[in-house]
Design a protein around this motif. Structure first.
Motif, PDB file in Angstrom:
ATOM      1  N   PHE A   1     -57.338  17.295  50.333  1.00 51.49           N
ATOM      2  CA  PHE A   1     -57.688  17.970  51.575  1.00 51.49           C
ATOM      3  C   PHE A   1     -59.174  17.807  51.813  1.00 51.49           C
ATOM      4  N   PHE A   2     -59.612  18.206  53.007  1.00 54.92           N
ATOM      5  CA  PHE A   2     -61.042  18.427  53.171  1.00 54.92           C
ATOM      6  C   PHE A   2     -61.224  19.806  53.761  1.00 54.92           C
ATOM      7  N   GLU A   3     -62.218  20.487  53.237  1.00 56.90           N
ATOM      8  CA  GLU A   3     -62.448  21.875  53.606  1.00 56.90           C
ATOM      9  C   GLU A   3     -63.917  22.069  53.934  1.00 56.90           C
ATOM     10  N   ILE A   4     -64.169  22.831  54.975  1.00 59.63           N
ATOM     11  CA  ILE A   4     -65.522  23.229  55.337  1.00 59.63           C
ATOM     12  C   ILE A   4     -65.548  24.747  55.233  1.00 59.63           C
ATOM     13  N   ARG A   5     -66.362  25.236  54.295  1.00 60.40           N
ATOM     14  CA  ARG A   5     -66.425  26.666  54.020  1.00 60.40           C
ATOM     15  C   ARG A   5     -67.832  27.169  54.314  1.00 60.40           C
ATOM     16  N   ILE A   6     -67.917  28.350  54.887  1.00 61.04           N
ATOM     17  CA  ILE A   6     -69.198  29.002  55.168  1.00 61.04           C
ATOM     18  C   ILE A   6     -69.404  30.056  54.090  1.00 61.04           C
ATOM     19  N   ARG A   7     -70.491  29.906  53.325  1.00 65.73           N
ATOM     20  CA  ARG A   7     -70.769  30.881  52.272  1.00 65.73           C
ATOM     21  C   ARG A   7     -72.109  31.552  52.576  1.00 65.73           C
ATOM     22  N   VAL A   8     -72.138  32.858  52.446  1.00 70.20           N
ATOM     23  CA  VAL A   8     -73.365  33.622  52.666  1.00 70.20           C
ATOM     24  C   VAL A   8     -73.775  34.252  51.342  1.00 70.20           C
ATOM     25  N   ASN A   9     -75.011  33.986  50.920  1.00 69.48           N
ATOM     26  CA  ASN A   9     -75.538  34.583  49.699  1.00 69.48           C
ATOM     27  C   ASN A   9     -75.776  36.069  49.950  1.00 69.48           C
ATOM     28  N   ALA A  10     -75.162  36.914  49.152  1.00 68.17           N
ATOM     29  CA  ALA A  10     -75.244  38.361  49.366  1.00 68.17           C
ATOM     30  C   ALA A  10     -76.665  38.901  49.198  1.00 68.17           C
ATOM     31  N   LEU A  11     -77.464  38.254  48.369  1.00 69.79           N
ATOM     32  CA  LEU A  11     -78.830  38.730  48.136  1.00 69.79           C
ATOM     33  C   LEU A  11     -79.827  38.231  49.171  1.00 69.79           C
ATOM     34  N   THR A  12     -79.728  36.934  49.510  1.00 73.23           N
ATOM     35  CA  THR A  12     -80.732  36.336  50.398  1.00 73.23           C
ATOM     36  C   THR A  12     -80.251  36.175  51.835  1.00 73.23           C
ATOM     37  N   ASN A  13     -78.959  36.351  52.071  1.00 76.76           N
ATOM     38  CA  ASN A  13     -78.332  36.097  53.369  1.00 76.76           C
ATOM     39  C   ASN A  13     -78.423  34.637  53.795  1.00 76.76           C
ATOM     40  N   GLU A  14     -78.764  33.740  52.863  1.00 78.88           N
ATOM     41  CA  GLU A  14     -78.789  32.311  53.178  1.00 78.88           C
ATOM     42  C   GLU A  14     -77.358  31.852  53.464  1.00 78.88           C
ATOM     43  N   VAL A  15     -77.197  31.076  54.537  1.00 72.17           N
ATOM     44  CA  VAL A  15     -75.895  30.543  54.919  1.00 72.17           C
ATOM     45  C   VAL A  15     -75.816  29.096  54.435  1.00 72.17           C
ATOM     46  N   VAL A  16     -74.731  28.771  53.736  1.00 70.83           N
ATOM     47  CA  VAL A  16     -74.536  27.440  53.176  1.00 70.83           C
ATOM     48  C   VAL A  16     -73.166  26.927  53.619  1.00 70.83           C
ATOM     49  N   LEU A  17     -73.123  25.671  54.059  1.00 65.80           N
ATOM     50  CA  LEU A  17     -71.840  25.011  54.283  1.00 65.80           C
ATOM     51  C   LEU A  17     -71.446  24.345  52.978  1.00 65.80           C
ATOM     52  N   VAL A  18     -70.242  24.648  52.521  1.00 68.21           N
ATOM     53  CA  VAL A  18     -69.713  24.045  51.305  1.00 68.21           C
ATOM     54  C   VAL A  18     -68.585  23.109  51.728  1.00 68.21           C
ATOM     55  N   ILE A  19     -68.800  21.816  51.505  1.00 64.94           N
ATOM     56  CA  ILE A  19     -67.802  20.808  51.857  1.00 64.94           C
ATOM     57  C   ILE A  19     -67.060  20.421  50.593  1.00 64.94           C
ATOM     58  N   THR A  20     -65.735  20.501  50.638  1.00 72.96           N
ATOM     59  CA  THR A  20     -64.896  20.021  49.552  1.00 72.96           C
ATOM     60  C   THR A  20     -64.059  18.889  50.112  1.00 72.96           C
ATOM     61  N   ASP A  21     -64.061  17.751  49.424  1.00 76.58           N
ATOM     62  CA  ASP A  21     -63.326  16.589  49.913  1.00 76.58           C
ATOM     63  C   ASP A  21     -62.877  15.774  48.704  1.00 76.58           C
ATOM     64  N   PHE A  22     -62.129  14.728  48.964  1.00 75.02           N
ATOM     65  CA  PHE A  22     -61.627  13.854  47.917  1.00 75.02           C
ATOM     66  C   PHE A  22     -61.929  12.412  48.291  1.00 75.02           C
ATOM     67  N   ALA A  23     -62.265  11.596  47.295  1.00 71.64           N
ATOM     68  CA  ALA A  23     -62.509  10.172  47.503  1.00 71.64           C
ATOM     69  C   ALA A  23     -62.325   9.453  46.173  1.00 71.64           C
ATOM     70  N   PRO A  24     -62.043   8.152  46.231  1.00 69.50           N
ATOM     71  CA  PRO A  24     -62.041   7.384  44.981  1.00 69.50           C
ATOM     72  C   PRO A  24     -63.411   7.498  44.324  1.00 69.50           C
ATOM     73  N   SER A  25     -63.459   7.525  43.001  1.00 63.69           N
ATOM     74  CA  SER A  25     -64.725   7.752  42.303  1.00 63.69           C
ATOM     75  C   SER A  25     -65.799   6.749  42.711  1.00 63.69           C
ATOM     76  N   SER A  26     -65.403   5.529  43.031  1.00 58.04           N
ATOM     77  CA  SER A  26     -66.379   4.509  43.419  1.00 58.04           C
ATOM     78  C   SER A  26     -66.967   4.759  44.811  1.00 58.04           C
ATOM     79  N   GLU A  27     -66.369   5.675  45.573  1.00 58.76           N
ATOM     80  CA  GLU A  27     -66.821   5.924  46.947  1.00 58.76           C
ATOM     81  C   GLU A  27     -67.429   7.317  47.144  1.00 58.76           C
TER      82      GLU A  27
END
Length: 128
Positions: free
Chosen positions: A80-106
């Motif tokens: 799958f590919f997933e785009i997740r929004i994560r907010v640091n509870a201490l700093t309120n920094e917003v981070v996009l966390v991308i999870t994806d799959f690819a052949p190791s060479s790519e």
């Protein structure tokens, strides 16, 4: 065919989770930075790059949190590919966390492509 491996990248984005969610979860939002065009028919999405259509199934989404798709032509049923929004509870920094799959060479090329696309997203929302 080479098996795909899971990878993640995390990119800080100076924007609210609510604004980011509009850009990761709607066809118009995705078309503004991820693909040339995006059309949605219930849980079926069509992504278009340079006139080439790629079909994806929406697997899951949660308001202001994440969206997950599976490419229909991908023979590996668990990828799958997933785009997740994560907010640091201490700093309120917003981070996009991308999870994806690819052949190791790519994986490194795939990460660079995601980073370029997120740079486009930041430009769209004025979060540079």
């Amino acid at each position: 065919m080479e098996n795909k491996e899971k990878y993640q990248i995390e990119v800080p984005v100076k924007a609210s989770p609510q604004l980011l969610y509009q850009y990761i979860s709607t066809p118009a939002g995705l078309a503004s930075w991820y693909a040339d065009d995006v059309r949605a028919y219930e849980d079926h999405y069509v992504f278009v790059w340079n006139g080439v259509e790629e079909n994806a199934q929406l697997w899951h989404k949660k308001l202001d949190d994440h969206i997950r798709f599976h490419w229909e032509e991908d023979s590996e049923a668990t990828t799958f590919f997933e785009i997740r929004i994560r907010v640091n509870a201490l700093t309120n920094e917003v981070v996009l966390v991308i999870t994806d799959f690819a052949p190791s060479s790519e994986i490194e090329d795939a990460k660079r492509l995601w980073e370029l696309q997120i740079t486009d997203l930041k430009a769209q929302i004025g979060a540079n």
